[in-house]
Design a protein around this motif. Sequence first.
Motif, PDB file in Angstrom:
ATOM      1  N   SER A   1       0.854  -1.191   0.000  1.00 43.44           N
ATOM      2  CA  SER A   1       0.000   0.000   0.000  1.00 43.44           C
ATOM      3  C   SER A   1       0.891   1.243   0.000  1.00 43.44           C
ATOM      4  CB  SER A   1      -0.993  -0.049   1.163  1.00 43.44           C
ATOM      5  OG  SER A   1      -0.496   0.549   2.290  1.00 43.44           O
ATOM      6  N   PHE A   2       0.693   2.047  -1.063  1.00 43.86           N
ATOM      7  CA  PHE A   2       1.504   3.249  -1.261  1.00 43.86           C
ATOM      8  C   PHE A   2       0.768   4.460  -0.700  1.00 43.86           C
ATOM      9  CE2 PHE A   2       3.221   0.383  -4.415  1.00 43.86           C
ATOM     10  CZ  PHE A   2       4.559   0.722  -4.498  1.00 43.86           C
ATOM     11  N   SER A   3       1.510   5.334  -0.024  1.00 45.53           N
ATOM     12  CA  SER A   3       0.925   6.592   0.437  1.00 45.53           C
ATOM     13  C   SER A   3       2.023   7.653   0.360  1.00 45.53           C
ATOM     14  CB  SER A   3       0.417   6.408   1.868  1.00 45.53           C
ATOM     15  OG  SER A   3       0.162   7.645   2.438  1.00 45.53           O
ATOM     16  N   GLY A   4       1.906   8.547  -0.603  1.00 45.06           N
ATOM     17  CA  GLY A   4       2.983   9.529  -0.826  1.00 45.06           C
ATOM     18  C   GLY A   4       4.270   8.794  -1.185  1.00 45.06           C
ATOM     19  N   ASN A   5       5.347   9.089  -0.433  1.00 42.65           N
ATOM     20  CA  ASN A   5       6.649   8.454  -0.716  1.00 42.65           C
ATOM     21  C   ASN A   5       6.830   7.154   0.051  1.00 42.65           C
ATOM     22  OD1 ASN A   5       7.097  10.780  -2.058  1.00 42.65           O
ATOM     23  ND2 ASN A   5       8.541  11.643  -0.559  1.00 42.65           N
ATOM     24  N   THR A   6       5.802   6.769   0.806  1.00 46.23           N
ATOM     25  CA  THR A   6       5.954   5.622   1.704  1.00 46.23           C
ATOM     26  C   THR A   6       5.194   4.422   1.172  1.00 46.23           C
ATOM     27  OG1 THR A   6       6.120   7.152   3.530  1.00 46.23           O
ATOM     28  CG2 THR A   6       5.557   4.906   4.113  1.00 46.23           C
ATOM     29  N   VAL A   7       5.783   3.238   1.326  1.00 43.90           N
ATOM     30  CA  VAL A   7       5.059   2.027   0.960  1.00 43.90           C
ATOM     31  C   VAL A   7       5.157   1.035   2.109  1.00 43.90           C
ATOM     32  CG1 VAL A   7       7.063   1.205  -0.392  1.00 43.90           C
ATOM     33  CG2 VAL A   7       4.876   0.098  -0.682  1.00 43.90           C
ATOM     34  N   LYS A   8       3.994   0.453   2.448  1.00 42.72           N
ATOM     35  CA  LYS A   8       3.980  -0.604   3.466  1.00 42.72           C
ATOM     36  C   LYS A   8       3.745  -1.906   2.718  1.00 42.72           C
ATOM     37  CE  LYS A   8       2.249  -2.063   7.834  1.00 42.72           C
ATOM     38  NZ  LYS A   8       1.264  -2.037   8.854  1.00 42.72           N
ATOM     39  N   VAL A   9       4.622  -2.880   2.938  1.00 48.14           N
ATOM     40  CA  VAL A   9       4.543  -4.097   2.136  1.00 48.14           C
ATOM     41  C   VAL A   9       4.709  -5.329   3.027  1.00 48.14           C
ATOM     42  CG1 VAL A   9       6.994  -3.853   1.468  1.00 48.14           C
ATOM     43  CG2 VAL A   9       5.499  -5.256   0.078  1.00 48.14           C
ATOM     44  N   ALA A  10       3.895  -6.352   2.742  1.00 43.70           N
ATOM     45  CA  ALA A  10       3.950  -7.581   3.540  1.00 43.70           C
ATOM     46  C   ALA A  10       5.216  -8.361   3.205  1.00 43.70           C
ATOM     47  CB  ALA A  10       2.722  -8.431   3.260  1.00 43.70           C
ATOM     48  N   SER A  11       5.658  -9.168   4.163  1.00 40.32           N
ATOM     49  CA  SER A  11       6.980  -9.781   4.021  1.00 40.32           C
ATOM     50  C   SER A  11       7.058 -10.828   2.918  1.00 40.32           C
ATOM     51  CB  SER A  11       7.430 -10.378   5.343  1.00 40.32           C
ATOM     52  OG  SER A  11       6.587 -11.431   5.660  1.00 40.32           O
ATOM     53  N   GLY A  12       5.918 -11.446   2.560  1.00 36.91           N
ATOM     54  CA  GLY A  12       5.975 -12.475   1.519  1.00 36.91           C
ATOM     55  C   GLY A  12       6.072 -11.910   0.111  1.00 36.91           C
ATOM     56  N   TYR A  13       5.979 -10.586  -0.025  1.00 38.03           N
ATOM     57  CA  TYR A  13       5.941  -9.979  -1.361  1.00 38.03           C
ATOM     58  C   TYR A  13       7.300 -10.086  -2.052  1.00 38.03           C
ATOM     59  CZ  TYR A  13       3.742  -6.993  -4.820  1.00 38.03           C
ATOM     60  OH  TYR A  13       3.159  -6.522  -5.964  1.00 38.03           O
ATOM     61  N   PRO A  14       7.312 -10.428  -3.354  1.00 45.57           N
ATOM     62  CA  PRO A  14       8.602 -10.512  -4.059  1.00 45.57           C
ATOM     63  C   PRO A  14       9.256  -9.134  -4.173  1.00 45.57           C
ATOM     64  CG  PRO A  14       6.836 -11.618  -5.283  1.00 45.57           C
ATOM     65  CD  PRO A  14       6.176 -10.829  -4.198  1.00 45.57           C
ATOM     66  N   LEU A  15      10.502  -9.054  -3.757  1.00 47.74           N
ATOM     67  CA  LEU A  15      11.222  -7.774  -3.705  1.00 47.74           C
ATOM     68  C   LEU A  15      11.307  -7.108  -5.084  1.00 47.74           C
ATOM     69  CD1 LEU A  15      12.874  -5.951  -1.811  1.00 47.74           C
ATOM     70  CD2 LEU A  15      14.883  -7.304  -2.386  1.00 47.74           C
ATOM     71  N   SER A  16      11.630  -7.910  -6.102  1.00 44.24           N
ATOM     72  CA  SER A  16      11.793  -7.355  -7.447  1.00 44.24           C
ATOM     73  C   SER A  16      10.494  -6.739  -7.969  1.00 44.24           C
ATOM     74  CB  SER A  16      12.231  -8.458  -8.414  1.00 44.24           C
ATOM     75  OG  SER A  16      13.604  -8.376  -8.613  1.00 44.24           O
ATOM     76  N   ARG A  17       9.360  -7.376  -7.586  1.00 43.21           N
ATOM     77  CA  ARG A  17       8.073  -6.843  -8.046  1.00 43.21           C
ATOM     78  C   ARG A  17       7.818  -5.482  -7.392  1.00 43.21           C
ATOM     79  NH1 ARG A  17       3.032 -10.600  -7.243  1.00 43.21           N
ATOM     80  NH2 ARG A  17       4.411 -12.094  -8.236  1.00 43.21           N
ATOM     81  N   LEU A  18       8.233  -5.369  -6.124  1.00 43.04           N
ATOM     82  CA  LEU A  18       8.068  -4.096  -5.423  1.00 43.04           C
ATOM     83  C   LEU A  18       8.866  -2.996  -6.131  1.00 43.04           C
ATOM     84  CD1 LEU A  18       7.000  -2.566  -2.920  1.00 43.04           C
ATOM     85  CD2 LEU A  18       9.159  -3.141  -1.801  1.00 43.04           C
ATOM     86  N   VAL A  19      10.077  -3.350  -6.588  1.00 41.01           N
ATOM     87  CA  VAL A  19      10.922  -2.367  -7.284  1.00 41.01           C
ATOM     88  C   VAL A  19      10.170  -1.838  -8.504  1.00 41.01           C
ATOM     89  CG1 VAL A  19      13.094  -2.039  -8.547  1.00 41.01           C
ATOM     90  CG2 VAL A  19      13.045  -3.537  -6.540  1.00 41.01           C
ATOM     91  N   ARG A  20       9.551  -2.758  -9.263  1.00 39.57           N
ATOM     92  CA  ARG A  20       8.864  -2.349 -10.498  1.00 39.57           C
ATOM     93  C   ARG A  20       7.624  -1.522 -10.191  1.00 39.57           C
ATOM     94  NH1 ARG A  20      10.209  -7.409 -11.922  1.00 39.57           N
ATOM     95  NH2 ARG A  20      12.149  -7.405 -13.062  1.00 39.57           N
ATOM     96  N   GLU A  21       6.907  -1.904  -9.122  1.00 34.71           N
ATOM     97  CA  GLU A  21       5.696  -1.133  -8.785  1.00 34.71           C
ATOM     98  C   GLU A  21       6.063   0.271  -8.320  1.00 34.71           C
ATOM     99  OE1 GLU A  21       2.695  -3.084  -6.546  1.00 34.71           O
ATOM    100  OE2 GLU A  21       2.908  -4.931  -7.703  1.00 34.71           O
ATOM    101  N   ALA A  22       7.149   0.364  -7.556  1.00 36.85           N
ATOM    102  CA  ALA A  22       7.596   1.686  -7.092  1.00 36.85           C
ATOM    103  C   ALA A  22       7.985   2.531  -8.305  1.00 36.85           C
ATOM    104  CB  ALA A  22       8.770   1.532  -6.129  1.00 36.85           C
ATOM    105  N   ALA A  23       8.689   1.910  -9.255  1.00 33.64           N
ATOM    106  CA  ALA A  23       9.126   2.641 -10.457  1.00 33.64           C
ATOM    107  C   ALA A  23       7.917   3.184 -11.211  1.00 33.64           C
ATOM    108  CB  ALA A  23       9.945   1.720 -11.349  1.00 33.64           C
ATOM    109  N   ALA A  24       6.879   2.349 -11.335  1.00 30.94           N
ATOM    110  CA  ALA A  24       5.685   2.774 -12.074  1.00 30.94           C
ATOM    111  C   ALA A  24       5.020   3.963 -11.384  1.00 30.94           C
ATOM    112  CB  ALA A  24       4.714   1.605 -12.186  1.00 30.94           C
ATOM    113  N   LYS A  25       5.224   4.085 -10.068  1.00 28.28           N
ATOM    114  CA  LYS A  25       4.622   5.213  -9.333  1.00 28.28           C
ATOM    115  C   LYS A  25       5.594   6.382  -9.219  1.00 28.28           C
ATOM    116  CE  LYS A  25       1.309   2.563  -6.651  1.00 28.28           C
ATOM    117  NZ  LYS A  25       0.183   2.894  -7.514  1.00 28.28           N
TER     118      LYS A  25
END
Length: 327
Positions: free
Chosen positions: A121-145
């Motif tokens: 869950s993204f809010s401004g510059n902050t993202v809260k992410v559950a531990s099972g989430y794939p790290l690389s996918r988080l990188v791509r989602e952050a980039a898209a935002k």
Amino acid sequence: MEGWRSLLTAYENEPKEVTSENLAMKRSLFKQETVMQMGRDFHCEVLSQPLLADYTSIGIGGAAPFLLLPKETRSLEGLLNELAGENLPWRILGRGTNLIVRDEGVKDIVISLTKLPTAPSFSGNTVKVASGYPLSRLVREAAAKGLSGIEFAVGIPGSVGGAVKLNASSFGGSMEEVVSEVTLFSPGKGIIKRKKSEIGFAYRSTSLEKDEVILSATIILKPSSSWKIQKEISYLQKLRRERQPIGQKTAGCIFKNPPGISAGHLIDALGLKGLAFGGAVVSKKHGNFIINRHSSTAKEVLALIELIKERVYKALRVELEEEVIIW
Ligand SMILES: Cc1cc2nc3c(=O)[nH]c(=O)nc-3n(C[C@H](O)[C@H](O)[C@H](O)COP(=O)(O)OP(=O)(O)OC[C@H]3O[C@@H](n4cnc5c(N)ncnc54)[C@H](O)[C@@H]3O)c2cc1C
């Protein structure tokens, strides 16, 4: 699932002498039934005697008595409390990408967090992410935002939880730089929040306790243009493809870098790339990676690790220390 129960009933109905083997068998069947019941009570997917080779990127390792995959965070908490109450030992499996499991497997119950709800869950510059989430996918989602700061992690195949626990790093960036807080669960202590300064980040480690399960991480990034971030990601992916045996069965880097030197360069300098033991071989692309080339066993990989350590110490008086986690 019902198999254990009928086995137990059959066992109990059968007249028998009280011997230590019979008692051990009875205890073991009770334990199995207890774990099965816990799995049902806490809405877990339950796998009995799974081969952990199927859950590690190097594709090696014997069985665990059970693999439990909770589907809700509250169930995980209940499950961990119950296991602690029954004195049943457990350990957490991330995506198994920095892990070598011995051929004889483990005696503890293994818990995977990959079935928990994980959408970041993204809010401004902050993202809260559950531990099972794939790290690389988080990188791509952050980039898209249009959020920058975690590009270094593109291509690291682990989970967010595993990356926090081991303070994953590459290309000059590390989890320590972006994580502001983690939420943990520990049986007996409950939910605990830890600020960055309380996580004890160090080179490829943290001071988190063995029974502290990372549930989620809060990560702070910086706004930037998506285009610039994508360009950086593509560049880092290219470097990874050039330098690492991507797509092969490996457990990431085997050794920590000794202060000021790269372990891979030391191994390369001694001509150890390509050195093999059974089905395990030192990557020709990167000296710090061991590839499971021909259905290697953990025994072979561990023997190759010892051989490398011995050769490096003999030639250079440098003691290499394993980065990879050995179960
Ligand atoms: C091709 C390849 C490239 C890699 N490149 C890099 C790299 O550049 N940099 C780098 O640092 N690493 C790299 N790695 C190693 C690995 O991907 C990372 O260390 C990753 O962070 C491990 O995460 P995981 O989920 O796979 O953890 P696992 O391997 O499953 O577990 C590692 C440890 O973390 C613990 N753990 C996992 N999740 C939790 C949790 N939620 N709570 C508490 N403890 C937990 C486990 O119990 C275990 O002790 C690479 C690996 C491969 C295969």
